[in-house]
Scaffold this motif. Structure first.
Motif, PDB file in Angstrom:
ATOM      1  N   LEU A  95       1.395 -10.276   3.597  1.00 31.54           N
ATOM      2  CA  LEU A  95       1.723 -11.388   4.490  1.00 31.54           C
ATOM      3  C   LEU A  95       2.749 -12.348   3.920  1.00 31.54           C
ATOM      4  CD1 LEU A  95      -1.720 -12.080   6.154  1.00 31.54           C
ATOM      5  CD2 LEU A  95       0.098 -10.489   6.826  1.00 31.54           C
ATOM      6  N   TRP A 128       5.542 -11.573   3.213  1.00 30.44           N
ATOM      7  CA  TRP A 128       6.802 -11.169   3.824  1.00 30.44           C
ATOM      8  C   TRP A 128       7.045 -11.865   5.150  1.00 30.44           C
ATOM      9  CZ3 TRP A 128      10.101  -9.332   0.643  1.00 30.44           C
ATOM     10  CH2 TRP A 128       9.639  -8.672  -0.504  1.00 30.44           C
ATOM     11  N   GLU A 129       6.007 -12.399   5.761  1.00 28.95           N
ATOM     12  CA  GLU A 129       6.203 -13.156   6.995  1.00 28.95           C
ATOM     13  C   GLU A 129       7.069 -14.387   6.733  1.00 28.95           C
ATOM     14  OE1 GLU A 129       2.320 -12.125   9.690  1.00 28.95           O
ATOM     15  OE2 GLU A 129       2.120 -13.755   8.243  1.00 28.95           O
ATOM     16  N   THR A 130       6.875 -15.038   5.593  1.00 27.51           N
ATOM     17  CA  THR A 130       7.697 -16.188   5.227  1.00 27.51           C
ATOM     18  C   THR A 130       9.147 -15.755   5.034  1.00 27.51           C
ATOM     19  OG1 THR A 130       5.804 -17.220   4.144  1.00 27.51           O
ATOM     20  CG2 THR A 130       7.983 -18.061   3.551  1.00 27.51           C
ATOM     21  N   THR A 132      10.679 -15.039   8.396  1.00 28.14           N
ATOM     22  CA  THR A 132      10.971 -16.291   9.114  1.00 28.14           C
ATOM     23  C   THR A 132      12.253 -16.901   8.592  1.00 28.14           C
ATOM     24  OG1 THR A 132       8.629 -16.688   9.540  1.00 28.14           O
ATOM     25  CG2 THR A 132      10.091 -18.601   9.664  1.00 28.14           C
TER      26      THR A 132
END
Length: 112
Positions: free
Chosen positions: A99, A101-103, A106
């Motif tokens: 997760l 990688w979500e940052t 974004t």
């Protein structure tokens, strides 16, 4: 950050109760390296079923997709049981490993 799988611990509790019954009924010692060995066994069964499903074995293709699903369930549940037995917090590991990688994604979308 919230847990990616908030119900995970309760779900593993249910799996552990089922696994505990298995151990009692069949007299199986599930200590030590049992979880990793069982996980490997289930991966082998998944591989066999996958080969059948994709027409690369002598097994029956007609029911192979169902067998693949059942073996995927076995692999997933054994992995969850192994994590519990080893004291691994999968919510934390998923957050750290995946997760994060979500940052990054974004930030990339803002840079585009």
């Amino acid at each position: 950050m919230s847990q990616p799988l908030p119900e995970l611990e309760n779900f593993i509790d249910r799996l552990k109760a089922i696994s505990d019954r298995y151990g009692r009924v069949y007299g199986v010692d599930r200590g030590g390296d049992w979880h990793i060995l069982k996980l490997q066994e289930e991966m082998g069964e998944l591989t066999q079923s996958y080969l059948a499903m994709t027409g690369r074995s002598r097994r029956d293709e007609a029911t192979a997709r169902h067998h693949v699903a059942m073996e995927m369930a076995d692999v997933m549940c054994m992995l969850l049981l192994m994590a519990r037995a080893e004291g691994i917090d999968l919510n934390a590991a998923i957050t750290e490993k995946w997760l994060k990688w979500e940052t990054v994604m974004t930030e990339e979308s803002h840079d585009a």
